[in-house]
Design an enzyme around this catalytic site. Structure first.
Site, PDB file in Angstrom:
ATOM      1  N   SER A   1     -13.667   1.891  -7.693  1.00  0.00           N
ATOM      2  CA  SER A   1     -14.874   1.877  -8.699  1.00  0.00           C
ATOM      3  C   SER A   1     -14.504   2.948  -9.722  1.00  0.00           C
ATOM      4  O   SER A   1     -14.829   2.819 -10.906  1.00  0.00           O
ATOM      5  CB  SER A   1     -16.153   2.300  -7.771  1.00  0.00           C
ATOM      6  OG  SER A   1     -15.932   3.459  -7.044  1.00  0.00           O
ATOM      7  N   SER A   2     -13.993   4.089  -9.380  1.00  0.00           N
ATOM      8  CA  SER A   2     -13.455   5.194 -10.459  1.00  0.00           C
ATOM      9  C   SER A   2     -12.696   4.729 -11.263  1.00  0.00           C
ATOM     10  O   SER A   2     -12.881   4.907 -12.406  1.00  0.00           O
ATOM     11  CB  SER A   2     -13.138   6.268  -9.574  1.00  0.00           C
ATOM     12  OG  SER A   2     -12.083   6.156  -8.924  1.00  0.00           O
TER      13      SER A   2
ATOM     14  N   TYR B   1      -3.824  11.842   0.923  1.00  0.00           N
ATOM     15  CA  TYR B   1      -3.107  11.229   0.007  1.00  0.00           C
ATOM     16  C   TYR B   1      -1.916  11.949  -0.662  1.00  0.00           C
ATOM     17  O   TYR B   1      -0.809  11.351  -0.463  1.00  0.00           O
ATOM     18  CB  TYR B   1      -4.116  10.483  -1.042  1.00  0.00           C
ATOM     19  CG  TYR B   1      -3.514   9.587  -2.073  1.00  0.00           C
ATOM     20  CD1 TYR B   1      -3.671   8.118  -1.786  1.00  0.00           C
ATOM     21  CD2 TYR B   1      -3.011  10.279  -3.168  1.00  0.00           C
ATOM     22  CE1 TYR B   1      -3.154   7.441  -2.625  1.00  0.00           C
ATOM     23  CE2 TYR B   1      -2.289   9.373  -3.994  1.00  0.00           C
ATOM     24  CZ  TYR B   1      -2.292   7.956  -3.724  1.00  0.00           C
ATOM     25  OH  TYR B   1      -1.966   7.111  -4.728  1.00  0.00           O
TER      26      TYR B   1
ATOM     27  N   ASP C   1      -3.997   0.666  -9.562  1.00  0.00           N
ATOM     28  CA  ASP C   1      -5.396   0.278  -9.623  1.00  0.00           C
ATOM     29  C   ASP C   1      -5.897   0.163 -10.914  1.00  0.00           C
ATOM     30  O   ASP C   1      -6.484  -0.824 -11.499  1.00  0.00           O
ATOM     31  CB  ASP C   1      -6.387   1.476  -8.956  1.00  0.00           C
ATOM     32  CG  ASP C   1      -6.083   1.708  -7.526  1.00  0.00           C
ATOM     33  OD1 ASP C   1      -5.375   0.744  -7.039  1.00  0.00           O
ATOM     34  OD2 ASP C   1      -6.641   2.443  -7.150  1.00  0.00           O
TER      35      ASP C   1
ATOM     36  N   GLY D   1     -16.963   4.399  -3.115  1.00  0.00           N
ATOM     37  CA  GLY D   1     -16.361   4.939  -2.014  1.00  0.00           C
ATOM     38  C   GLY D   1     -15.881   3.906  -0.741  1.00  0.00           C
ATOM     39  O   GLY D   1     -15.737   4.295   0.331  1.00  0.00           O
TER      40      GLY D   1
ATOM     41  N   GLU E   1       0.872  -1.347  -0.058  1.00  0.00           N
ATOM     42  CA  GLU E   1      -0.049  -0.047   0.060  1.00  0.00           C
ATOM     43  C   GLU E   1       0.711   0.978  -0.059  1.00  0.00           C
ATOM     44  O   GLU E   1       1.847   1.274   0.885  1.00  0.00           O
ATOM     45  CB  GLU E   1      -0.832   0.019   1.229  1.00  0.00           C
ATOM     46  CG  GLU E   1      -2.264   0.475   0.739  1.00  0.00           C
ATOM     47  CD  GLU E   1      -2.985  -0.665   0.036  1.00  0.00           C
ATOM     48  OE1 GLU E   1      -3.242  -0.261  -1.335  1.00  0.00           O
ATOM     49  OE2 GLU E   1      -3.549  -1.593   0.322  1.00  0.00           O
TER      50      GLU E   1
ATOM     51  N   SER F   1     -21.468  11.304 -25.476  1.00  0.00           N
ATOM     52  CA  SER F   1     -22.511  11.200 -24.453  1.00  0.00           C
ATOM     53  C   SER F   1     -22.555  10.137 -23.488  1.00  0.00           C
ATOM     54  O   SER F   1     -21.949   9.229 -23.888  1.00  0.00           O
ATOM     55  CB  SER F   1     -23.840  11.239 -25.025  1.00  0.00           C
ATOM     56  OG  SER F   1     -24.014  11.902 -26.288  1.00  0.00           O
TER      57      SER F   1
ATOM     58  N   GLY G   1     -12.981   2.111  -1.532  1.00  0.00           N
ATOM     59  CA  GLY G   1     -11.457   1.787  -1.617  1.00  0.00           C
ATOM     60  C   GLY G   1     -11.348   0.731  -2.455  1.00  0.00           C
ATOM     61  O   GLY G   1     -10.075   0.134  -2.452  1.00  0.00           O
TER      62      GLY G   1
ATOM     63  N   GLU H   1      -6.476  10.141 -14.873  1.00  0.00           N
ATOM     64  CA  GLU H   1      -6.687  10.383 -13.421  1.00  0.00           C
ATOM     65  C   GLU H   1      -5.814  11.591 -12.941  1.00  0.00           C
ATOM     66  O   GLU H   1      -6.475  12.523 -12.321  1.00  0.00           O
ATOM     67  CB  GLU H   1      -6.475   9.079 -12.888  1.00  0.00           C
ATOM     68  CG  GLU H   1      -6.503   9.098 -11.259  1.00  0.00           C
ATOM     69  CD  GLU H   1      -8.134   8.807 -10.995  1.00  0.00           C
ATOM     70  OE1 GLU H   1      -8.809   8.240 -11.928  1.00  0.00           O
ATOM     71  OE2 GLU H   1      -8.236   8.755  -9.849  1.00  0.00           O
TER      72      GLU H   1
HETATM   73  C1  GAF Z   1      -5.267   4.364  -4.300  1.00  0.00           C
HETATM   74  C2  GAF Z   1      -4.339   4.916  -5.429  1.00  0.00           C
HETATM   75  F1  GAF Z   1      -5.461   5.109  -6.547  1.00  0.00           F
HETATM   76  C3  GAF Z   1      -3.241   3.945  -5.659  1.00  0.00           C
HETATM   77  O1  GAF Z   1      -2.422   4.368  -6.670  1.00  0.00           O
HETATM   78  C4  GAF Z   1      -2.484   3.553  -4.575  1.00  0.00           C
HETATM   79  O2  GAF Z   1      -1.491   4.541  -4.314  1.00  0.00           O
HETATM   80  C5  GAF Z   1      -3.547   3.145  -3.423  1.00  0.00           C
HETATM   81  O3  GAF Z   1      -4.341   4.307  -3.007  1.00  0.00           O
HETATM   82  C6  GAF Z   1      -2.871   3.017  -2.069  1.00  0.00           C
HETATM   83  O4  GAF Z   1      -1.825   1.976  -2.211  1.00  0.00           O
HETATM   84  O5  GAF Z   1      -6.009   3.532  -4.410  1.00  0.00           O
END
Ligand code: GAF
Length: 384
Positions: free
Chosen positions: A128-129, A225, A173, A123, A38, A68, A125, A161
């Site tokens: 989803s986005s 973050y 992600d 929301g 992480e 659209s 974690g 993003e």
């Molecule tokens: C979020 C971020 F989008 C990932 O890139 C990553 O940094 C994560 O947090 C933490 O491990 O999901």
């Protein structure tokens, strides 16, 4: 649990409701759970996510001009021709950002209509986005017959993003949503983007990965973050390395001596030890020793709680309760400040573990967590 078919049917129905005619096709991209690693991705380090069966589905068709998008979550249909950054805001930015990033990369993006449905919890974690962006990307690539190899697609979604949506996230992600395989976790080197698909057939071992959504509100997560990311980048500059990936675990104590700031020292310790935990986890999984990764998961949680300081009481309580209920290991998964906890458990302990966490939440006055058993699933693809 809903299946692709349910979500796909809803996406197709949303398309016919809001636009004329039927879609040219259906494209799906999954959410993800990160098994371990992480806040290592933007430090050029290692991660080990796997894709969920829960997916975003885009029903899409080529059209004459412009783009659209509609979604089952809102009555609004977003229409745009101008994809310059800032021109489209709200959820539509996740669609426009992908169009923008493709055009920036020199692609002739087909005008299109897209209808979105999803069963990825929002929301929580579970990304989803990113799943939305990856479904849109996969649809546009196929509709336009664009020549963009799979291994180059995550960078493009990251560009969307970072440069359009405005979130300073790393590469994990999108890589998970696009590149994962069923029954495997994705060992990703976030510097080289090399991947190894690590067999992770928990069911065959009588195990399960239980994911519990703490439902904790994600307050301040965006700012925090960015702050964690800056702290890591500042530390790398002071240490004279390109990224914290370049601090080896046996050089950690020397590196820490060169940092004056106690908070920065803790951030560095998390990243350096977390990278090593990913490598150790991969080593165990390569030799089929799935149960033995438990202590690494739990150590990862302690590091996020004490050194990186990205957990909240609701996730700490869930981890403790899951461990007390017999989990082999447990940790928060995802960016932090709420979201989900995962626990590696015996497959027949899902209800008992959920009950134990629910009882602990009840004692603290928190609403019950939402459980799901996470099955390692394939990455984005065309469904029809
Ligand atoms: C979020 C971020 F989008 C990932 O890139 C990553 O940094 C994560 O947090 C933490 O491990 O999901």
């Amino acid at each position: 649990m809903m299946t692709d078919t349910d979500v796909a049917a809803r996406a197709a129905a949303a398309f016919s409701d809001r636009f004329e005619g039927a879609p040219d096709g259906l494209w799906a991209a999954p959410g993800r759970v990160n098994l371990i690693g992480e806040h290592t991705d933007y430090n050029d380090g290692f991660v080990l996510p796997f894709a969920l069966p829960e997916r975003v589905v885009a029903a899409a068709a080529r059209t004459d001009a412009g783009w659209s998008a509609c979604s089952e979550f809102t009555d609004e249909t977003v229409r745009f021709d101008d994809v310059s950054p800032g021109a489209v805001t709200g959820w539509g930015a996740y669609v426009a950002g992908v169009v923008w990033a493709l055009r920036e990369a020199g692609f002739d993006v087909p005008p299109a209509r897209l209808a979105i449905a999803s069963d990825v919890p929002v929301g929580a974690g579970l990304s989803s986005s990113h799943a939305l962006e990856c479904a849109v990307l996969t649809a546009l690539i196929d509709l336009g017959e664009l020549d963009l190899p799979l291994e180059d697609r995550p960078r493009l979604v990251q560009r969307s993003e970072n440069g359009y949506v405005g979130a300073p996230t790393g590469i994990m992600d999108q890589s998970a949503s696009l590149r994962c395989r069923a029954g495997h976790a994705l060992f990703l080197d976030c510097r080289t983007l090399e991947v190894e698909h690590i067999p992770f057939d928990v069911a065959a071992e009588g195990l399960a990965v239980l994911v519990l959504n703490s439902n904790a509100p994600h307050s301040h997560s965006d700012g925090e973050y960015g702050a964690r990311r800056r702290s890591c980048e500042d530390a790398a500059r002071i240490l004279g390395v390109p990224a914290l990936r370049d601090v080896p675990v046996d050089g950690l104590s020397d590196a820490l001596k060169r940092l004056d700031d106690e908070v920065m020292r803790r951030r560095v310790r998390h990243v350096v030890t977390e990278n090593q935990r990913v490598l150790d986890t991969v080593g165990l999984l390569r030799s089929g020793r799935i149960r033995e990764i438990g202590p690494l998961l739990t150590a990862s949680h302690a590091s996020m709680r004490d050194d990186f300081e990205i957990t909240v009481p609701r996730v700490d309580i869930a981890v403790e309760a899951a461990l007390m209920a017999g989990a082999y290991g447990a940790r928060m998964t995802g960016g932090g400040f709420g979201g989900c906890v995962l626990a590696l458990i015996d497959a027949d302990r899902a209800d008992a573990t959920t009950a134990a966490v629910t009882a602990a939440y009840d004692r603290h006055g928190f609403a019950a967590p939402t459980p799901l058993v996470a099955v390692p699933s394939p990455g984005a693809s065309r469904l029809a």
